[in-house]
Design an enzyme around this catalytic site. Sequence first.
Site, PDB file in Angstrom:
ATOM      1  CG  HIS A   1      -3.018  57.365 -32.526  1.00  0.00           C
ATOM      2  ND1 HIS A   1      -4.002  56.431 -32.297  1.00  0.00           N
ATOM      3  CD2 HIS A   1      -1.841  56.679 -32.486  1.00  0.00           C
ATOM      4  CE1 HIS A   1      -3.448  55.241 -32.119  1.00  0.00           C
ATOM      5  NE2 HIS A   1      -2.131  55.370 -32.217  1.00  0.00           N
TER       6      HIS A   1
ATOM      7  CG  HIS B   1      -0.504  53.986 -36.646  1.00  0.00           C
ATOM      8  ND1 HIS B   1       0.312  52.885 -36.518  1.00  0.00           N
ATOM      9  CD2 HIS B   1      -1.067  54.170 -35.430  1.00  0.00           C
ATOM     10  CE1 HIS B   1       0.243  52.421 -35.291  1.00  0.00           C
ATOM     11  NE2 HIS B   1      -0.585  53.189 -34.597  1.00  0.00           N
TER      12      HIS B   1
HETATM   13  P1  AMP Z   1      -0.898  52.003 -31.687  1.00  0.00           P
HETATM   14  O1  AMP Z   1      -1.151  51.491 -30.300  1.00  0.00           O
HETATM   15  O2  AMP Z   1      -0.300  53.376 -31.725  1.00  0.00           O
HETATM   16  O3  AMP Z   1      -0.120  50.998 -32.519  1.00  0.00           O
HETATM   17  O4  AMP Z   1      -2.322  52.173 -32.333  1.00  0.00           O
HETATM   18  C1  AMP Z   1      -2.960  51.165 -33.039  1.00  0.00           C
HETATM   19  C2  AMP Z   1      -4.392  51.598 -33.202  1.00  0.00           C
HETATM   20  O5  AMP Z   1      -4.977  50.849 -34.245  1.00  0.00           O
HETATM   21  C3  AMP Z   1      -5.259  51.396 -31.958  1.00  0.00           C
HETATM   22  O6  AMP Z   1      -5.777  52.659 -31.535  1.00  0.00           O
HETATM   23  C4  AMP Z   1      -6.363  50.452 -32.445  1.00  0.00           C
HETATM   24  O7  AMP Z   1      -7.620  50.768 -31.905  1.00  0.00           O
HETATM   25  C5  AMP Z   1      -6.329  50.670 -33.951  1.00  0.00           C
HETATM   26  N1  AMP Z   1      -6.779  49.548 -34.752  1.00  0.00           N
HETATM   27  C6  AMP Z   1      -6.415  48.251 -34.644  1.00  0.00           C
HETATM   28  N2  AMP Z   1      -7.031  47.512 -35.583  1.00  0.00           N
HETATM   29  C7  AMP Z   1      -7.806  48.369 -36.307  1.00  0.00           C
HETATM   30  C8  AMP Z   1      -8.690  48.213 -37.404  1.00  0.00           C
HETATM   31  N3  AMP Z   1      -8.922  47.021 -37.980  1.00  0.00           N
HETATM   32  N4  AMP Z   1      -9.312  49.324 -37.889  1.00  0.00           N
HETATM   33  C9  AMP Z   1      -9.111  50.528 -37.324  1.00  0.00           C
HETATM   34  N5  AMP Z   1      -8.274  50.734 -36.286  1.00  0.00           N
HETATM   35  C10 AMP Z   1      -7.640  49.671 -35.779  1.00  0.00           C
END
Ligand code: AMP
Length: 135
Positions: free
Chosen positions: A102, A100
């Site tokens: 950001h 993903h």
């Molecule tokens: P990363 O640390 O780059 O893997 O980012 C994962 C992101 O996913 C974090 O910013 C979380 O806040 C976000 N996240 C986790 N669960 C969900 C969810 N159910 N819906 C939307 N965002 C999420």
Amino acid sequence: MDNCIFCRIIAGEIPSMRIFEDDDCIATLDIGPASKGHTLVMPKNHYADVTDGVPEALLGKLLKTAAKIGARQIEKLGAAGFNIVQNNGEEAGQTVRHLHIHVIPRYEGGPKMVGWEPTDPGMDALQKVYEVLKD
Ligand code: AMP
Ligand code: ZN
């Protein structure tokens, strides 16, 4: 992937706030935003991270989508700019092992960027790294 939270979001098993979707990817609001409008762009197919055999065209599409979302944050939320951040591996801060991107809007007077402390390793150390990494 059954146990992947983002695959479950994409399948509609977990609610999400999608602001964009096409055949290959979605953009959905991050549940723990770094700033107002923080959005995640992800492929519908599961790849653990950017090294996981992602087709070149899909990588291009994800980045293009991230740029489109950033432009929308500027136009519709009044952001002054945005950061595109993409974590690969736990030690790089990746908590969800589904690729993903950001897209983090930045506002006047707020934090400017995802930070790091610059270091000064010196030319010898830089040269050694250069020898290891170059083609
Ligand atoms: P990363 O640390 O780059 O893997 O980012 C994962 C992101 O996913 C974090 O910013 C979380 O806040 C976000 N996240 C986790 N669960 C969900 C969810 N159910 N819906 C939307 N965002 C999420
Ligand atoms: Zn997944």
